[in-house]
Structures are given as C-alpha cells and as structure tokens.
Enzyme design. Structure first.
Site, mmCIF file in Angstrom:
data_model
loop_
_atom_site.group_PDB
_atom_site.id
_atom_site.type_symbol
_atom_site.label_atom_id
_atom_site.label_comp_id
_atom_site.label_asym_id
_atom_site.label_seq_id
_atom_site.Cartn_x
_atom_site.Cartn_y
_atom_site.Cartn_z
ATOM 1 N N ASN A 7 0.848 -1.187 0.000
ATOM 2 C CA ASN A 7 0.000 0.000 0.000
ATOM 3 C C ASN A 7 0.893 1.251 0.000
ATOM 4 O O ASN A 7 1.699 1.434 0.910
ATOM 5 C CB ASN A 7 -0.904 -0.040 1.242
ATOM 6 C CG ASN A 7 -1.825 1.163 1.331
ATOM 7 O OD1 ASN A 7 -1.393 2.285 1.111
ATOM 8 N ND2 ASN A 7 -3.077 0.925 1.652
ATOM 9 N N HIS A 10 1.024 6.170 1.931
ATOM 10 C CA HIS A 10 1.797 7.080 2.775
ATOM 11 C C HIS A 10 2.948 7.760 2.040
ATOM 12 O O HIS A 10 3.496 8.737 2.532
ATOM 13 C CB HIS A 10 2.242 6.377 4.052
ATOM 14 C CG HIS A 10 1.045 6.041 4.895
ATOM 15 N ND1 HIS A 10 0.193 7.018 5.355
ATOM 16 C CD2 HIS A 10 0.523 4.864 5.300
ATOM 17 C CE1 HIS A 10 -0.804 6.452 6.014
ATOM 18 N NE2 HIS A 10 -0.627 5.144 5.990
ATOM 19 N N HIS A 43 -5.469 3.759 -1.856
ATOM 20 C CA HIS A 43 -6.794 4.131 -1.346
ATOM 21 C C HIS A 43 -7.108 5.559 -1.778
ATOM 22 O O HIS A 43 -6.479 6.506 -1.312
ATOM 23 C CB HIS A 43 -6.774 4.013 0.192
ATOM 24 C CG HIS A 43 -8.098 4.277 0.835
ATOM 25 N ND1 HIS A 43 -8.288 4.147 2.192
ATOM 26 C CD2 HIS A 43 -9.303 4.648 0.337
ATOM 27 C CE1 HIS A 43 -9.543 4.437 2.485
ATOM 28 N NE2 HIS A 43 -10.175 4.755 1.386
ATOM 29 N N ARG A 45 -9.242 8.288 -1.203
ATOM 30 C CA ARG A 45 -10.223 8.703 -0.199
ATOM 31 C C ARG A 45 -11.063 9.847 -0.733
ATOM 32 O O ARG A 45 -10.610 10.653 -1.560
ATOM 33 C CB ARG A 45 -9.531 9.141 1.092
ATOM 34 C CG ARG A 45 -8.848 8.009 1.827
ATOM 35 C CD ARG A 45 -8.331 8.483 3.170
ATOM 36 N NE ARG A 45 -9.380 8.546 4.154
ATOM 37 C CZ ARG A 45 -9.564 7.638 5.118
ATOM 38 N NH1 ARG A 45 -8.757 6.610 5.239
ATOM 39 N NH2 ARG A 45 -10.556 7.765 5.970
ATOM 40 N N ARG A 49 -6.924 12.939 0.816
ATOM 41 C CA ARG A 49 -5.855 13.385 1.735
ATOM 42 C C ARG A 49 -4.490 12.844 1.338
ATOM 43 O O ARG A 49 -3.482 13.406 1.700
ATOM 44 C CB ARG A 49 -6.185 12.979 3.180
ATOM 45 C CG ARG A 49 -6.106 11.515 3.455
ATOM 46 C CD ARG A 49 -6.210 11.236 4.938
ATOM 47 N NE ARG A 49 -7.566 11.451 5.439
ATOM 48 C CZ ARG A 49 -8.049 10.837 6.521
ATOM 49 N NH1 ARG A 49 -7.277 10.043 7.214
ATOM 50 N NH2 ARG A 49 -9.279 11.049 6.922
ATOM 51 N N GLU A 70 -8.528 0.704 -3.266
ATOM 52 C CA GLU A 70 -9.369 0.778 -2.067
ATOM 53 C C GLU A 70 -10.228 2.012 -2.179
ATOM 54 O O GLU A 70 -9.727 3.088 -2.527
ATOM 55 C CB GLU A 70 -8.499 0.939 -0.821
ATOM 56 C CG GLU A 70 -7.933 -0.328 -0.286
ATOM 57 C CD GLU A 70 -7.123 -0.042 0.962
ATOM 58 O OE1 GLU A 70 -7.398 0.934 1.672
ATOM 59 O OE2 GLU A 70 -6.187 -0.795 1.202
ATOM 60 N N THR A 101 -8.405 3.699 8.308
ATOM 61 C CA THR A 101 -9.653 2.935 8.273
ATOM 62 C C THR A 101 -9.782 2.157 9.580
ATOM 63 O O THR A 101 -9.063 1.194 9.815
ATOM 64 C CB THR A 101 -9.643 1.972 7.064
ATOM 65 O OG1 THR A 101 -9.151 2.689 5.934
ATOM 66 C CG2 THR A 101 -11.023 1.453 6.772
ATOM 67 N N GLU A 151 -11.447 -8.933 2.685
ATOM 68 C CA GLU A 151 -10.156 -8.666 3.313
ATOM 69 C C GLU A 151 -10.433 -8.563 4.807
ATOM 70 O O GLU A 151 -11.188 -7.681 5.245
ATOM 71 C CB GLU A 151 -9.527 -7.371 2.797
ATOM 72 C CG GLU A 151 -8.206 -7.082 3.514
ATOM 73 C CD GLU A 151 -7.460 -5.869 2.953
ATOM 74 O OE1 GLU A 151 -7.605 -5.565 1.755
ATOM 75 O OE2 GLU A 151 -6.733 -5.237 3.737
ATOM 76 N N HIS A 191 -4.084 -4.500 7.563
ATOM 77 C CA HIS A 191 -4.209 -3.367 8.476
ATOM 78 C C HIS A 191 -3.393 -3.584 9.751
ATOM 79 O O HIS A 191 -3.616 -4.538 10.480
ATOM 80 C CB HIS A 191 -5.655 -3.035 8.870
ATOM 81 C CG HIS A 191 -5.801 -1.579 9.210
ATOM 82 N ND1 HIS A 191 -5.415 -1.065 10.412
ATOM 83 C CD2 HIS A 191 -6.239 -0.531 8.467
ATOM 84 C CE1 HIS A 191 -5.617 0.239 10.400
ATOM 85 N NE2 HIS A 191 -6.111 0.590 9.235
#
Ligand code: PXP
Length: 240
Positions: A7, A10, A43, A45, A49, A70, A101, A151, A191
């Site tokens: 992922n 970040h 992801h 969003r 962000r 995502e 999340t 998931e 996660h």
C-alpha cells in the site's frame, strides 16, 4: 502462494504534506514491484488526503503486477473504478475524521445497497473485496453480496498488547478465514501488520494476499523502499 500487496498511500501522504510533486507514489509503485511486491494497493479517499485521481490513473497504466483500488462504496468512487478498471476493488468504510480505516465495513446493515454495488462492479469484470472484521454475520453477508473476496481487518490483532488478547484475535482471524472459504469467498487480510506481527497471520491457511502499507513505508524512510519491501517478504516467511 501468499502474496504481498504494498500500500503506497503514505508516500502520497508525504507529498501532500507540502502539496508538491514529490515523492511520487508512481515511482514508489515501480520500486516496490522491482523489489518483489506482488501487487500495489492505493486508497483514493473521498477527501483526497493522500492518493489523488491522477495517481490512480497513472498507476493503472504503469502497475505491472495488479492494482487494488481501495475506496468507499459511493457513486463517485464506483464511477471512477468503472473508468479506471483496477484489477480488483476493496470496499472500505470511510469517515472523514478518522486517522486511518478504523473498522470493517458494515455489510449486514447495507445488504441490499451493497449487493447492488457488487453487481455493478463485477458486471464490469472488476472483482470486489469487502474489508470487514472477522465477524460471522459480516462474513455471511459478504458471501450474500456475491463478492469474490473479503479482506479481514487485522487491526484488532495488531493492536492487541498481551499474549492472551493476541491469541484471541488470532483465533478470530483463523475462524473467519475458515468460514469465508467454506462460503466460497477468497480471503485477503491487512491493516496494522508489521515486520514483527505478520508471520502468524501469514501462516493462516487460505489467506491469499496481505495488504501492508504503514510499516513498509515507515521502514522505507530509513532504509529505502526496495529493502523495506524485500524485508517484508522475508518477514512473511519468518526469514528476516
Ligand atoms: N487494507 C485496507 C483495506 C486498508 O484500508 C489499509 C490502510 O489503508 C491497509 C490494508 C494497510 O494498512 P496499514 O497501512 O496499517 O498496513
């Protein structure tokens, strides 16, 4: 064989801290793949962000493994997915004020609406994965929507602080996986997974892919992304 979805949100978080062009999550995806990532997860969003629309568009063209998008189960996001055509979509709950999340999506409460969403995406050949807690009723509901995947949210396992709770949350993940497989679902997990807690989850039979972000990107800041991805592949095999 268990696969690793990296992922890259970040990387975009750092870029958005200055609203500039670096570091580019596209470059991160390329490096992650060169280091052995089996898939790239991003992801998009609602509040944008971190990952931006442009990122998802370019990732679709550049990712050579598979792209897991995502997103929330909203009309806006469904329209984007139908246009981008990721290799699969993971539907997650989204609250604007959350840091990440925080829990699984509630399928039980939204069964009719969510069944429709799955049909819309899967009719366009985009397999759907539901990001849910390892809860019996949610797993049953996920199967009822005809989604191909779930998931399992590993956050409670990752946050558990003593041996007893870790074990309890681990068993919940194991049972959830078994139930899902019996219902014909394919199972991913993610996660809060780190170099230190990933191995037991990697040993749960039937889990196909682990989606891991924060821990890999955190290590990458110190040792570089390729090494961080390679080391996570080793941690998954308990060879780090
Ligand atoms: N899977 C899903 C569905 C997520 O929402 C996230 C966080 O964006 C992850 C996996 C990765 O979690 P982490 O960043 O804690 O590894």
């Amino acid at each position: 064989m268990l696969t690793l979805g990296v992922n890259i949100d970040h990387v975009a978080t750092i870029r958005q801290a200055r609203r500039t062009v670096e570091p580019d999550p596209i470059a991160a995806a390329v490096l992650a793949e060169l280091a052995g990532a089996d898939g790239i997860t991003a992801h998009l969003r609602e509040d944008r962000r971190h990952i931006q629309d442009r990122d998802v568009r370019i990732l679709r063209e550049t990712v050579r493994t598979h792209l897991n998008l995502e997103m929330a189960a909203t009309e806006e996001m469904i329209a984007i997915a139908l246009k981008i055509k990721p290799d699969y979509v993971t539907l997650v709950p989204e609250k604007r004020e959350e840091v990440t999340t925080e829990g699984g999506i509630d399928i039980v409460k939204n069964l009719d609406k969510f069944t429709f969403v799955v049909d819309k995406l899967q009719s366009a050949d985009i397999p759907v994965s539901w990001f849910i807690d390892a809860d019996e009723k949610q797993i049953e509901a996920a199967a009822k929507t005809q989604a191909k995947f779930i998931e399992l949210h590993t956050g409670k396992y990752a946050d558990a602080v003593n041996g007893e709770t870790i074990q309890k949350e681990f068993i919940t993940l194991q049972k959830g996986t078994k139930q899902a497989l019996e219902l014909g679902l394919r199972v991913n997990a993610g996660h809060g997974l780190t170099y230190w807690n990933v191995y037991p989850v990697a040993c749960i039979e039937g889990i196909e892919e682990l989606n891991i972000g924060h821990s890999i990107i955190s290590r990458a800041v110190l040792v570089g992304l390729e090494r961080a991805v390679k080391e996570m592949k080793l941690a998954i095999k308990n060879q780090l």
